[in-house]
Design an enzyme around this catalytic site. Structure first.
Site, PDB file in Angstrom:
ATOM      1  N   CYS A  50       1.115 -32.870  26.188  1.00 19.13           N
ATOM      2  CA  CYS A  50       0.909 -34.324  26.098  1.00 19.13           C
ATOM      3  C   CYS A  50       1.248 -34.822  24.694  1.00 19.13           C
ATOM      4  O   CYS A  50       2.009 -35.782  24.529  1.00 19.13           O
ATOM      5  CB  CYS A  50      -0.524 -34.667  26.471  1.00 19.13           C
ATOM      6  SG  CYS A  50      -0.864 -36.417  26.338  1.00 19.13           S
ATOM      7  N   HIS A 450      -7.329 -66.811  34.103  1.00 18.79           N
ATOM      8  CA  HIS A 450      -6.159 -67.600  34.490  1.00 18.79           C
ATOM      9  C   HIS A 450      -5.429 -68.028  33.231  1.00 18.79           C
ATOM     10  O   HIS A 450      -6.081 -68.416  32.257  1.00 18.79           O
ATOM     11  CB  HIS A 450      -6.596 -68.839  35.274  1.00 18.79           C
ATOM     12  CG  HIS A 450      -5.449 -69.718  35.651  1.00 18.79           C
ATOM     13  ND1 HIS A 450      -4.548 -69.380  36.643  1.00 18.79           N
ATOM     14  CD2 HIS A 450      -5.029 -70.894  35.134  1.00 18.79           C
ATOM     15  CE1 HIS A 450      -3.628 -70.323  36.734  1.00 18.79           C
ATOM     16  NE2 HIS A 450      -3.892 -71.258  35.825  1.00 18.79           N
TER      17      HIS A 450
HETATM   18  C1  LIG Z   1       7.728 -35.642  29.387  1.00 19.25           C
HETATM   19  C2  LIG Z   1       6.342 -35.682  29.936  1.00 19.25           C
HETATM   20  C3  LIG Z   1       5.657 -36.880  29.958  1.00 19.25           C
HETATM   21  C4  LIG Z   1       4.368 -36.925  30.462  1.00 19.25           C
HETATM   22  N1  LIG Z   1       3.731 -38.130  30.494  1.00 19.25           N
HETATM   23  C5  LIG Z   1       2.482 -38.212  31.006  1.00 19.25           C
HETATM   24  C6  LIG Z   1       1.791 -39.448  31.018  1.00 19.25           C
HETATM   25  O1  LIG Z   1       2.299 -40.479  30.586  1.00 19.25           O
HETATM   26  N2  LIG Z   1       0.537 -39.467  31.533  1.00 19.25           N
HETATM   27  C7  LIG Z   1      -0.059 -38.343  32.032  1.00 19.25           C
HETATM   28  O2  LIG Z   1      -1.190 -38.423  32.504  1.00 19.25           O
HETATM   29  N3  LIG Z   1       0.586 -37.148  32.020  1.00 19.25           N
HETATM   30  C8  LIG Z   1       1.827 -37.059  31.519  1.00 19.25           C
HETATM   31  N4  LIG Z   1       2.472 -35.855  31.495  1.00 19.25           N
HETATM   32  C9  LIG Z   1       1.774 -34.667  32.024  1.00 19.25           C
HETATM   33  C10 LIG Z   1       0.798 -34.113  30.976  1.00 19.25           C
HETATM   34  O3  LIG Z   1       1.466 -33.933  29.751  1.00 19.25           O
HETATM   35  C11 LIG Z   1       0.215 -32.790  31.440  1.00 19.25           C
HETATM   36  O4  LIG Z   1      -0.357 -32.953  32.726  1.00 19.25           O
HETATM   37  C12 LIG Z   1      -0.867 -32.295  30.512  1.00 19.25           C
HETATM   38  O5  LIG Z   1      -0.450 -32.325  29.179  1.00 19.25           O
HETATM   39  C13 LIG Z   1      -1.269 -30.873  30.906  1.00 19.25           C
HETATM   40  O6  LIG Z   1      -2.225 -30.395  30.015  1.00 19.25           O
HETATM   41  P1  LIG Z   1      -2.604 -28.835  30.007  1.00 19.25           P
HETATM   42  O7  LIG Z   1      -3.707 -28.701  29.021  1.00 19.25           O
HETATM   43  O8  LIG Z   1      -2.799 -28.360  31.378  1.00 19.25           O
HETATM   44  O9  LIG Z   1      -1.310 -28.108  29.484  1.00 19.25           O
HETATM   45  P2  LIG Z   1      -0.603 -28.177  28.053  1.00 19.25           P
HETATM   46  O10 LIG Z   1      -0.898 -29.445  27.355  1.00 19.25           O
HETATM   47  O11 LIG Z   1       0.814 -27.843  28.307  1.00 19.25           O
HETATM   48  O12 LIG Z   1      -1.298 -27.040  27.206  1.00 19.25           O
HETATM   49  C14 LIG Z   1      -1.045 -25.702  27.442  1.00 19.25           C
HETATM   50  C15 LIG Z   1      -1.008 -24.984  26.131  1.00 19.25           C
HETATM   51  O13 LIG Z   1      -1.095 -23.582  26.386  1.00 19.25           O
HETATM   52  C16 LIG Z   1      -0.269 -22.899  25.474  1.00 19.25           C
HETATM   53  N5  LIG Z   1       0.034 -21.591  26.069  1.00 19.25           N
HETATM   54  C17 LIG Z   1       0.768 -21.333  27.175  1.00 19.25           C
HETATM   55  N6  LIG Z   1       0.790 -20.020  27.434  1.00 19.25           N
HETATM   56  C18 LIG Z   1       0.040 -19.430  26.468  1.00 19.25           C
HETATM   57  C19 LIG Z   1      -0.316 -18.088  26.185  1.00 19.25           C
HETATM   58  N7  LIG Z   1       0.050 -17.066  26.968  1.00 19.25           N
HETATM   59  N8  LIG Z   1      -1.070 -17.838  25.103  1.00 19.25           N
HETATM   60  C20 LIG Z   1      -1.480 -18.857  24.296  1.00 19.25           C
HETATM   61  N9  LIG Z   1      -1.179 -20.134  24.520  1.00 19.25           N
HETATM   62  C21 LIG Z   1      -0.435 -20.420  25.591  1.00 19.25           C
HETATM   63  C22 LIG Z   1       0.921 -23.815  25.279  1.00 19.25           C
HETATM   64  O14 LIG Z   1       1.532 -23.579  24.022  1.00 19.25           O
HETATM   65  C23 LIG Z   1       0.274 -25.191  25.357  1.00 19.25           C
HETATM   66  O15 LIG Z   1      -0.014 -25.720  24.085  1.00 19.25           O
HETATM   67  C24 LIG Z   1       3.751 -35.752  30.975  1.00 19.25           C
HETATM   68  C25 LIG Z   1       4.432 -34.539  30.932  1.00 19.25           C
HETATM   69  C26 LIG Z   1       5.710 -34.499  30.426  1.00 19.25           C
HETATM   70  C27 LIG Z   1       6.423 -33.181  30.386  1.00 19.25           C
END
Ligand SMILES: Cc1cc2nc3c(=O)[nH]c(=O)nc-3n(C[C@H](O)[C@H](O)[C@H](O)COP(=O)(O)OP(=O)(O)OC[C@H]3O[C@@H](n4cnc5c(N)ncnc54)[C@H](O)[C@@H]3O)c2cc1C
Ligand SMILES: NC(=O)c1ccc[n+]([C@@H]2O[C@H](COP(=O)([O-])OP(=O)(O)OC[C@H]3O[C@@H](n4cnc5c(N)ncnc54)[C@H](O)[C@@H]3O)[C@@H](O)[C@H]2O)c1
Length: 474
Positions: A50, A450
């Protein structure tokens, strides 16, 4: 410990270890960290998708694109203006100048909060045992609870990967050195549309190729059809299309579609969906089950994986990949770790979503088709923004709001909006669906300012309430 120094090697088990410092970081708030031995590990920049390559940078670019679009459109309002230049490096650096320093301070911030923050890859080597691949050598740690929040990555279709052509994904396109004259976009989902909107508004000629019959398919048939029609006026859109060859030539990247259509561009952005980051996590050795088809970590209603006291949240386990949902899951799992005798379920209903395109699209709950598919007796009322005074101010001809309500009770089941600021306009409807309000309650209880654009929502709710009172015609 100084903010930048790495945590000391630990042999004693942590109480809670989080893998992934995107939404996973939210698990470790003050209540969780206080009096507990906690750790977080991330192999990439802190803040996850994000912050570094997703929601936040893309929306900062969307604003610059909106500024450009407003200038191009100004003559309609009697103001003659033109764009003298688009300084891409300045647009890009405004975004990442803010973001990169924020991400860089992530590990230090965590350490200041009393969390052991590791900057390396994590891999399960046994039951709640994890190897941390530190640059100085691997160490093994164990924890009483482990939260997997490792996110997802862009999928590159075989035909593209096997071509060997250098392509972009959302991970790279926002940091490129110069704007391409011609941008090919593969995928007509959320990322494809948002990026086409951004780069199109900044002056790139967009060619968009997607498998489905329309763009923004998940927004419901009506909005998807309306949005696709608008997109076709601005971009070269190829729906129902698949790419059969990808080739880098001296004059650009050449695609051929299955019907023989040749396409060419300077860069190819692949936005064909995302896949959970389970590879290399060693989930088998931890007893964490994964869905073979989707690759998602399987969780129950409370966020528990198949391995005891191992939890998962966000894109690695969720069918819906949205930041506000991942955050909500992090809060629920935090509660569930702290209160094992009073578990709360993960939120599954009334999850809003928006596409920050031009115009924006926002949705919550059921589309009319989904209501029908669920066998609901539902009505759908669609109102144009041009019926409101604010619509006149905008000279709007395309914006609409649909409210789906249950016939008889009038309970709001869902809503879809395509309009400027749809991502904000949807909020009263998110509230209505979340609380199970009737359309009449949602419309008539508050006063609506409004002549604000929000009168679009009020009108659609009133229409839905009226329609819901009518008996079914058989
Ligand atoms: C271009 C784009 C635009 C987006 N816009 C929106 C939006 O406007 N609104 C919205 O709600 N959502 C949006 N999203 C979706 C949103 O970004 C994701 O749903 C959200 O960030 C997921 O969060 P997460 O914590 O699951 O994963 P992430 O934020 O991806 O965090 C996972 C972390 O785990 C780390 N990691 C992975 N494997 C390992 C490992 N083996 N060991 C250690 N670390 C590891 C990675 O480095 C990463 O930092 C967007 C996504 C993209 C790609
Ligand atoms: N505003 C937001 O909330 C926001 C913004 C960006 C991303 N996201 C999240 O990121 C997720 C991933 O986004 P996405 O756009 O990559 O996925 P998506 O599932 O939204 O869209 C993928 C698109 O690519 C098409 N496609 C897939 N393979 C193809 C192929 N081989 N040839 C042609 N077309 C192909 C599909 O038909 C679909 O239209 C989204 O589901 C969303 O949850 C959210």
């Amino acid at each position: 410990m100084s903010p930048s120094s790495p945590p000391p090697p630990v042999t004693a088990p942590y109480d809670v270890l989080v893998i992934g410092a995107g939404s996973g970081r939210m698990v470790l708030n003050e209540a969780m960290v206080s009096g507990r031995h906690t750790a977080i590990v991330d192999s990439g920049p802190y803040g996850g998708t994000c912050l570094n390559r997703g929601c936040i940078p893309s929306k900062m670019f969307v604003h610059a694109a909106d500024v450009a679009a407003t200038i191009r459109d100004a003559a309609r309002f009697g103001i003659d203006a033109h764009i003298d230049g688009v300084r891409w490096p300045d647009i890009r650096d405004r975004v990442f100048g803010r973001i990169d320093s924020y991400a860089a301070s992530g590990p230090g911030g965590a350490r200041d909060a009393g969390i052991a923050a590791y900057e390396c890859r994590a891999e399960f080597v046994g039951e709640r045992r994890v190897r941390l691949h530190l640059p100085t050598g691997g160490i093994e740690v164990s924890a009483d609870h482990i939260v997997i929040a490792a996110g997802a990555h862009p999928v590159i279709p075989d035909v593209v990967r096997q071509s060997g052509v250098r392509v972009d994904t959302s991970d790279t396109i926002m940091r490129i050195e110069e704007l391409p004259k011609r941008l090919l976009v593969l995928g007509g989902g959320v990322i494809g549309i948002e990026m086409a909107s951004i780069f199109g508004a900044l002056g790139c000629a967009i060619t968009l190729v997607t498998q489905g019959p329309v763009l923004a398919r998940r927004a419901g048939e009506d909005v998807a059809r309306r949005f696709t029609a608008i997109a076709r006026e601005r971009w070269d859109v190829h729906t129902g299309a698949s790419v059969t060859t990808v080739e880098q030539r001296s004059d650009g990247i050449h695609l051929r579609l299955s019907d023989g259509t040749p396409l060419v561009g300077d860069r190819l952005l692949v936005a064909a969906g995302r896949r959970p980051n389970t590879a290399g996590l060693g989930l088998e050795s931890a007893g964490v089950a994964v869905d073979a088809e989707s690759g998602r970590v399987l969780v129950d209603d409370y966020g528990r994986t198949s391995a005891e006291r191992v939890w998962a949240l966000g894109d690695i386990s969720s069918e819906i990949e949205l930041k506000h949902l991942a955050n909500s899951q992090a809060r629920t799992i935090r509660h569930n770790i702290l209160h094992p005798d009073a578990l709360e379920p993960l939120r599954t209903k009334a999850i809003p979503a928006a596409i920050f395109s031009d115009p924006q699209i926002a949705l919550v709950g059921l589309t009319p088709e989904a209501a029908r598919a669920e066998g609901r007796d539902a009505v759908a009322a669609t109102r144009p923004l041009s019926d409101t005074a604010y619509g006149w101010a905008l000279e709007d001809t395309t914006s609409v709001c649909t409210v789906v309500a249950e016939r008889g009770s009038g309970v709001v089941l869902g809503a879809q909006i395509m309009a400027p600021f749809a991502s904000s306009l949807i909020q009263p409807l998110v509230d209505a669906v979340t609380r199970g309000l009737t359309a009449m309650d949602a419309a008539a209880t508050p006063l609506w300012i409004h002549p604000a654009a929000m009168e679009l929502v009020e009108n659609a709710l009133l229409d839905a309430a009226r329609l819901a009172r009518r008996p079914t015609v058989r």
